[in-house]
Scaffold this active site. Structure first.
Site, PDB file in Angstrom:
ATOM      1  N   GLU A 110      10.269  10.009   4.532  1.00 24.68           N
ATOM      2  CA  GLU A 110       8.882  10.436   4.695  1.00 24.68           C
ATOM      3  C   GLU A 110       8.064   9.333   5.343  1.00 24.68           C
ATOM      4  O   GLU A 110       7.286   9.571   6.251  1.00 24.68           O
ATOM      5  CB  GLU A 110       8.276  10.806   3.338  1.00 24.68           C
ATOM      6  CG  GLU A 110       6.914  11.498   3.435  1.00 24.68           C
ATOM      7  CD  GLU A 110       5.726  10.562   3.456  1.00 24.68           C
ATOM      8  OE1 GLU A 110       4.615  11.009   3.790  1.00 24.68           O
ATOM      9  OE2 GLU A 110       5.868   9.357   3.165  1.00 24.68           O
ATOM     10  N   HIS A 158       1.078   1.547  -1.134  1.00 23.72           N
ATOM     11  CA  HIS A 158       1.830   0.826  -0.105  1.00 23.72           C
ATOM     12  C   HIS A 158       1.726  -0.694  -0.271  1.00 23.72           C
ATOM     13  O   HIS A 158       1.615  -1.428   0.717  1.00 23.72           O
ATOM     14  CB  HIS A 158       1.372   1.258   1.297  1.00 23.72           C
ATOM     15  CG  HIS A 158       1.844   2.642   1.634  1.00 23.72           C
ATOM     16  ND1 HIS A 158       1.614   3.229   2.852  1.00 23.72           N
ATOM     17  CD2 HIS A 158       2.551   3.543   0.923  1.00 23.72           C
ATOM     18  CE1 HIS A 158       2.155   4.451   2.853  1.00 23.72           C
ATOM     19  NE2 HIS A 158       2.714   4.653   1.689  1.00 23.72           N
TER      20      HIS A 158
HETATM   21 ZN   LIG Z   1       4.556   8.844  -0.205  1.00 20.87          ZN
END
Ligand SMILES: [Zn+2]
Ligand SMILES: *[C@@H]1O[C@H](CO)[C@@H](O)[C@H](O)[C@H]1NC(C)=O
Ligand SMILES: *[C@@H]1O[C@H](CO)[C@@H](O)[C@H](O)[C@H]1NC(C)=O
Ligand SMILES: *[C@@H]1O[C@H](CO)[C@@H](O)[C@H](O)[C@H]1NC(C)=O
Ligand SMILES: *[C@@H]1O[C@H](CO)[C@@H](O)[C@H](O)[C@H]1NC(C)=O
Length: 871
Positions: free
Chosen positions: A213, A313
């Site tokens: 992804e 992230h």
């Molecule tokens: Zn993700």
């Protein structure tokens, strides 16, 4: 002397006593709303409920999966060895579940249940526009793991619901919440379903454990375009994370049927407002949901954990930072959805209309989930608007002659509308003046960054001060007139916004319901000689103080952390200030009629008081540091070995507007660069190959380029096998075209990107390349160990006179870059010895950053190789 209060003072309390009287509501309602907004279920440990002996969702089990993926396996960046380990682990989990499934059927032969497992492998390419940039992805031998749970019949498999999560993680993150958590949730849902003795699905459930992804949705592209089960999918549920705390938010819901399905979950958490904000593209992110819409043309639900988005992230996206109860919430909601969608009552077979713009209003309020169509909304809001006009007309009392001669109902309310509009305008102006001071005068932006709601302390008083100051410039209006005109403005806004198709207009509907009730009650209970009863305030503020406060929490919790990654250029300070002003205006509307309850002197004193508060807030906030250990600054470091020039450079960039990065870049250059060579500021644009590995997110980076001392032993022998060449090259001089295959060989190098300028007529990436000379970016993602990719091109030959460089007539200049699979810090820390000089430098630099910045910086280090070739 004509006193404005003809009423004896004894009947009325002063402003402070009145505020005190209202304070339980003003303080407790938002606090209650806060608790309610963040409430999570009790996490469970046991796999089986000891009372019922039935299987149950276990948070402990889910988190153990997430921990295995994010810590034992580690950073599962597409193309790395760890990514391949994640794939193998996933296959094993799927097979174990298949075995459990078979055991369940063996134990009860009347049970209709079948589990099928696929490890899909394939290659492909797709166009992936994001952030206004055109971009192409091509991938080689990427994988997905798919588990289909059905009743084993053809009819049972005809209509399926797809549920998706991704096993891979992004470059700088171990991805515990994003998205190992969701992987764990799906695994535990399968376990509970197949071990529930009398459960059998009428319609199949397809669990897609998507393994690419973060490389820009290659995995979901592979599934939707190539897997045999894809055409049976009628609806998609996507499970994601952009944070680590709070309930899982429903932020995209695209059909009435699926929203109704969501109404079956035990703890709904989602509103059309979140969906419309996300849909506007302002969040600069995207999910696999896009592929399901584009290639399957189905509707569905997109959900994510979004609280504490500071860790999104980041290195600290670890299981220890996932809030207790998050996994339980996500899994219990998902399980309920799957049970419903696979049951007899399921809408799946009828969901064939495809994807279209959703026309359903939904929101949850105090654990009720409201769903109604746009059509119903339009009728409701129109009726309320008309009733409001009637109510205002019915309760109108002409102003006392002393206040204003002969003002009729229309002019009276027009004056009120000017006051209400002026207040919102004043609030926005007030906060932006303070934002200007913080950002451009004091150079202290982002002072509120470490705590999402702290900006309210800085900008709240300024918003109120601005709103009050505006009242000095508008015609004098009565307290009750402000209320009636506010009701008219809000009901009209609900009506109008709904009319143009904005479902978030529900917000105006909700608050105006409270105002309407307040004014109706006021007409009955107000005392003679009084304009507005305090009851009207209590009722009128009830929804703004709760729903409005929750909206403010939701928006700030998303946007404050976002300012740490929206780039240096974005006016972060003004964006946050304006959000406080607008959401504050919604949450505290009755401050304006309230100030008109009193003589002008009270207004002036309030302005003075709020200005003092604002000054104090500026003083306190300008002494704060924007970042700390759990709310870090994002820094990107690229170590570039340029094959063409033989140079080695360090490129450093930040993604926020906090001051001081320039100094940091100089400090890094002084310590790690060529002695005496200052860092060079580089303009970021589409012709900046050093940053192409993270293109187009590179647009948010303020980059500096540093020269590194050149030593032969630093040169890596690997890079010489990284090549880009034209094979099958054919020129058709008559047609003025050239046909070639661009072949990229990249042993040991991942995430390669090539960029070139050309007029492409045809290629293997998609059917319609732009019909002009343009710059193209093609990014690759491949499974570990696959190191060749190609793209076939048919290009228009440039007219010989306009050939860009005389040395290379008819050739294309190709910029290429990639990342050393073994030189990524901290992802490859465990095997740093294999990463060469780049990894040594990263370790030193990371340690130095940590020490000098006190752990307030999270840096991503990429050891890249690049160059230029004319083909
Ligand atoms: Zn993700
Ligand atoms: C990888 O993909 C290629 C085509 O892109 C295919 O020929 C090959 O069989 C795939 N599998 C492996 C293991 O290479
Ligand atoms: C066996 O399966 C059937 C069908 O799902 C179910 O109704 C029944 O309760 C199961 N029997 C036992 C003993 O679990
Ligand atoms: C999706 O399907 C609907 C109904 O069949 C159709 O009208 C629509 O154009 C389709 N959308 C796409 C993107 O294919
Ligand atoms: C490599 O060096 C060449 C020649 O100086 C330059 O044009 C190119 O942009 C550099 N590429 C990268 C990725 O640094």
């Amino acid at each position: 002397m004509s006193s404005p209060s003809a009423i004896p003072a004894s009947v009325r309390w002063g402003p402070l006593r009145t505020l005190l009287r209202l304070s339980p509501l003003l303080l407790l309602a938002p606090l209650y709303a806060y608790r309610e907004y963040h409430a999570l279920p009790q996490p469970l440990v046991d796999l089986v409920n000891s009372e019922t002996s039935l299987p149950q969702i276990s948070e402990a089990q889910i988190l153990s999966y997430a921990k295995t993926l994010s810590e034992d396996i580690g950073y599962r960046t597409v193309g790395t060895r760890e990514h391949a380990l994640g794939d193998a682990w996933m296959v094993k989990q799927a097979q174990d579940l298949k075995t459990q499934c078979e055991e369940a059927v063996n134990a009860n032969s009347s049970r209709k249940l079948e589990c099928e497992v696929w490890r899909q492998e394939g290659s492909g390419s797709h166009r992936f526009d994001i952030m206004g940039k055109r971009l192409y992805k091509t991938y080689v031998n990427l994988t997905n793991i798919i588990v289909r749970v059905s009743d084993g019949t053809e009819e049972g498999k005809e209509h399926a619901v797809l549920v998706n999560s991704h096993v891979d993680s992004t470059l700088p993150s171990p991805g515990a919440a994003d998205d190992a958590l969701s992987v764990g949730v799906m695994l535990d849902c399968i376990r509970v379903l197949i071990n529930t003795p009398d459960w059998q699905p009428k319609h199949a459930i397809i669990f897609l454990f998507n393994n690419a992804e973060e490389s820009l949705q290659d995995g979901s592209h592979l599934y939707t375009t190539q897997h045999p089960t894809a055409k049976t999918v009628r609806a998609a549920i996507n499970l994601e994370a952009a944070g680590t705390t709070g309930p899982e938010l429903l932020f995209q819901a695209t059909s009435e049927e699926m929203i109704q399905a969501y109404a079956h979950v035990p703890r709904p958490f989602g509103t059309i407002i979140a969906s419309e904000i996300f849909g506007s593209g302002i969040m600069m992110s995207d999910t696999d949901f896009r592929q399901f819409e584009l290639y399957l043309n189905v509707t569905g639900l997109d959900m994510a954990v979004t609280g504490n988005s500071y860790l999104y992230h980041m290195r600290k996206d670890l299981v220890e930072n996932i809030e207790t109860g998050v996994a339980q919430h996500m899994a219990e909601n998902t399980l309920a959805l799957l049970q419903y969608l696979s049951s007899e009552e399921s809408p799946l077979p009828s969901l064939t209309a495809g994807y279209s713009k959703p026309t359903t209003v939904y929101f949850q309020s105090f654990s009720y989930f409201f769903v109604y169509s746009f059509k119903t909304a339009q009728i409701l809001y129109t009726v309320l608007f008309i009733l409001s006009i009637a109510l205002v007309n019915w309760t109108f009392v002409p102003p006392a002659p002393a206040l204003k001669q002969g003002r009729g109902i229309i002019s009276d309310n027009l004056a009120g509308i000017v006051a209400v509009g002026g207040a919102v305008f004043g609030a926005v102006l007030g906060v932006n003046a303070v934002a200007f001071v913080m950002d451009s005068v004091l150079h202290k932006p982002l002072s509120w960054f470490t705590q999402e709601l702290s900006c309210v302390a800085l900008y709240g008083p300024a918003a109120l001060a601005g709103a009050f100051i505006s009242q000095l410039f508008v015609p004098r209006v009565r307290e009750v007139t402000v209320l009636t005109s506010m009701l008219l403005v809000q009901t009209f806004s609900a009506f109008l916004l709904q009319f143009i198709g904005i479902g978030s207009s529900a917000l105006f509907f909700l608050s105006s319901l409270a105002l309407f009730t307040a004014l109706a009650v006021n007409a009955v209970v107000k005392k003679p000689g009084q304009d507005v009863s305090l009851w009207a305030y209590a009722i009128g503020q009830s929804i703004p103080s709760t729903t409005g406060a929750q909206m403010m929490y939701g928006v700030l919790e998303v946007f404050v952390p976002l300012t740490g990654r929206m780039g240096e250029e974005a006016p972060a300070e003004h964006i946050i200030a304006t959000i406080v002003a607008i959401s504050g205006a919604y949450a505290l509307p009755l401050s304006i009629p309230f100030i008109h309850r009193w003589p002008r002197t009270v207004l002036k004193r309030a302005i003075v008081l709020l200005s003092i508060l604002t000054t104090l807030a500026i003083a306190v906030f300008s002494a704060r540091e924007p970042f700390d250990a759990m709310h870090q600054k994002r820094v990107f470091v690229v170590h570039m070995e340029n094959i063409t020039s033989g140079e080695q450079n360090l490129h450093v960039g930040a993604a926020d507007s906090a001051p001081g990065f320039n100094v940091l870049a100089h400090d890094i250059a002084e310590r790690f660069g060529v002695p005496g060579a200052p860092p060079k500021y580089v303009a970021m644009n589409d012709w900046n190959p050093e940053w192409d590995t993270i293109y187009p997110f590179s647009a948010f980076i303020t980059p500096y380029k540093l020269d590194l001392p050149l030593r032969p032993e630093y040169m890596d022998p690997l890079e010489h096998s990284f090549t880009v060449e034209a094979v099958n090259d054919n020129i058709d001089a008559e047609a003025g075209t050239r046909k070639l295959t661009l072949q990229v060989n990249h042993p040991g190098i991942i995430w390669t990107t090539v960029a070139f300028d050309a007029h492409v007529l045809e290629w293997t990436l998609d059917k319609n390349p732009p019909a002009e000379y343009a710059r193209h970016h093609i990014k690759e993602g491949s499974f570990y160990g696959h190191d060749v990719w190609t793209v076939d091109l048919l290009i228009k030959l440039p007219p010989s006179s306009s050939s860009t460089e005389d040395d290379h007539p008819g050739k294309i200049r190709v910029d290429f870059v990639g990342i050393h699979e073994k030189a990524m810090w901290p992802g490859k820390k465990a095997e740093k010895a294999e990463g060469g000089r780049a990894m040594q430098l990263f370790e030193e630099l990371d340690g130095w950053l940590d020490e000098t910045k006190g752990g307030t910086v999270d840096a991503t280090f990429l050891g890249c190789v690049g160059g230029v070739v004319w083909v």
